[in-house]
Structures are given as C-alpha cells and as structure tokens.
Design a protein around this motif. Structure first.
Motif, short mmCIF file in Angstrom:
data_model
loop_
_atom_site.label_atom_id
_atom_site.label_comp_id
_atom_site.label_asym_id
_atom_site.label_seq_id
_atom_site.Cartn_x
_atom_site.Cartn_y
_atom_site.Cartn_z
N MET A 1 0.82 -1.19 0.00
CA MET A 1 0.00 0.00 0.00
C MET A 1 0.87 1.25 0.00
N PHE A 2 1.88 1.28 0.85
CA PHE A 2 2.73 2.46 0.95
C PHE A 2 4.02 2.22 0.19
N LYS A 3 4.03 2.63 -1.07
CA LYS A 3 5.24 2.47 -1.85
C LYS A 3 5.72 3.79 -2.43
N LYS A 4 4.79 4.74 -2.62
CA LYS A 4 5.16 6.03 -3.17
C LYS A 4 5.21 7.07 -2.07
N ASN A 5 6.18 7.94 -2.15
CA ASN A 5 6.32 9.03 -1.20
C ASN A 5 5.76 10.29 -1.84
N ASN A 6 4.46 10.53 -1.66
CA ASN A 6 3.77 11.59 -2.36
C ASN A 6 2.80 12.28 -1.41
N LEU A 7 2.84 13.60 -1.35
CA LEU A 7 1.98 14.37 -0.46
C LEU A 7 0.51 14.21 -0.83
N LEU B 1 -0.97 11.76 -2.39
CA LEU B 1 -1.40 10.41 -2.05
C LEU B 1 -1.64 10.28 -0.55
N GLY B 2 -0.82 10.93 0.25
CA GLY B 2 -1.02 10.93 1.70
C GLY B 2 -2.30 11.63 2.10
N ILE B 3 -2.62 12.73 1.45
CA ILE B 3 -3.88 13.43 1.73
C ILE B 3 -5.05 12.55 1.33
N LEU B 4 -4.93 11.86 0.22
CA LEU B 4 -5.98 10.94 -0.21
C LEU B 4 -6.16 9.81 0.80
N TYR B 5 -5.06 9.21 1.25
CA TYR B 5 -5.13 8.16 2.27
C TYR B 5 -5.76 8.70 3.56
N GLY B 6 -5.47 9.94 3.89
CA GLY B 6 -5.97 10.52 5.13
C GLY B 6 -7.45 10.83 5.09
N LEU C 1 -8.15 5.82 13.18
CA LEU C 1 -7.67 4.99 12.07
C LEU C 1 -6.63 5.73 11.24
N ASN C 2 -6.81 7.03 11.10
CA ASN C 2 -5.81 7.83 10.39
C ASN C 2 -4.47 7.78 11.10
N PHE C 3 -4.49 7.79 12.43
CA PHE C 3 -3.23 7.72 13.17
C PHE C 3 -2.56 6.36 12.99
N VAL C 4 -3.35 5.30 12.83
CA VAL C 4 -2.77 3.98 12.55
C VAL C 4 -2.13 3.98 11.16
N ILE C 5 -2.82 4.55 10.18
CA ILE C 5 -2.26 4.64 8.83
C ILE C 5 -1.00 5.50 8.85
N LEU C 6 -1.02 6.57 9.63
CA LEU C 6 0.14 7.45 9.76
C LEU C 6 1.33 6.68 10.33
N ARG C 7 1.08 5.84 11.29
CA ARG C 7 2.15 5.05 11.91
C ARG C 7 2.81 4.11 10.88
N PHE C 8 1.98 3.46 10.05
CA PHE C 8 2.54 2.57 9.04
C PHE C 8 3.37 3.34 8.00
N SER C 9 2.91 4.50 7.60
CA SER C 9 3.67 5.26 6.61
C SER C 9 4.95 5.84 7.22
N ASP D 1 8.06 10.22 4.30
CA ASP D 1 7.80 11.48 5.00
C ASP D 1 6.72 12.32 4.34
N LYS D 2 6.73 12.42 3.03
CA LYS D 2 5.71 13.23 2.34
C LYS D 2 4.33 12.62 2.49
N THR D 3 4.24 11.31 2.40
CA THR D 3 2.96 10.64 2.58
C THR D 3 2.46 10.83 4.02
N SER D 4 3.36 10.73 4.98
CA SER D 4 2.99 10.95 6.38
C SER D 4 2.50 12.37 6.61
N ASN D 5 3.16 13.32 5.97
CA ASN D 5 2.71 14.72 6.09
C ASN D 5 1.32 14.90 5.50
N GLY D 6 1.04 14.27 4.39
CA GLY D 6 -0.28 14.36 3.77
C GLY D 6 -1.36 13.76 4.65
N ILE D 7 -1.06 12.62 5.26
CA ILE D 7 -2.03 11.99 6.17
C ILE D 7 -2.28 12.89 7.37
#
Length: 88
Positions: A1-7, A9-14, A49-57, A63-69
C-alpha cells in the motif's frame, strides 16, 4: 500500500477513513446505530484509524505521505470540531 512518497497520495489516504465513516454512519445507517447517541464518535474512530495509517507510513520512512495523512487528519478534526460547535 505504501510504496510512493507523495503528499497528494497521503492526503488521499488521510481522507478515506472519515469519508467512509460519514458514508456508513450518516448515509447508510441513518440513526439506526447505537453510536449515533454520540454523533462525533464515528468521526473520532476515523481519526484514530488515520493515526494507525500514519504510523505505518512513518515506519516505512515515507515522509511526504505521512505529512499528507497528518494534514488530512488535522483538517478533518478541525472540520468536525467547527461543525459540532455551530450545529447547536
């Protein structure tokens, strides 16, 4: 699920868990759930649940995906807070 480092995509996941919570609890159940006695509970569960997704990323060093989430989580939290204050 987490393979791209994209802001973006992180906002979308969030935004996925809060949108799913809104669809399930507000549209599909329409006050048939016991949780609806506490109207903010589904959204708070979605934020957790967002915080769980944030932890995995974060563990995957995306980092960019985590920032987006985190941006999406804060935006949803502020939106829920404002809507609950002005809904009275």
């Amino acid at each position: 699920m987490f393979k791209k480092n994209n802001l973006f995509l992180g906002i979308l996941y969030g935004f996925i868990p809060p949108v799913l919570a809104w669809l399930i609890f507000a549209v599909l159940l329409k006050n048939d759930a016991i949780v609806m006695d506490k109207p903010a509970a589904p959204y708070l569960i979605a934020i957790l649940l967002n915080f769980v997704i944030l932890r995995f990323s974060a563990r995957a060093h995306l980092d960019k995906t985590s920032n987006g989430i985190m941006i999406a989580t804060f935006a949803c939290t502020i939106l829920i807070f404002v809507l609950k204050i002005y809904a009275r």
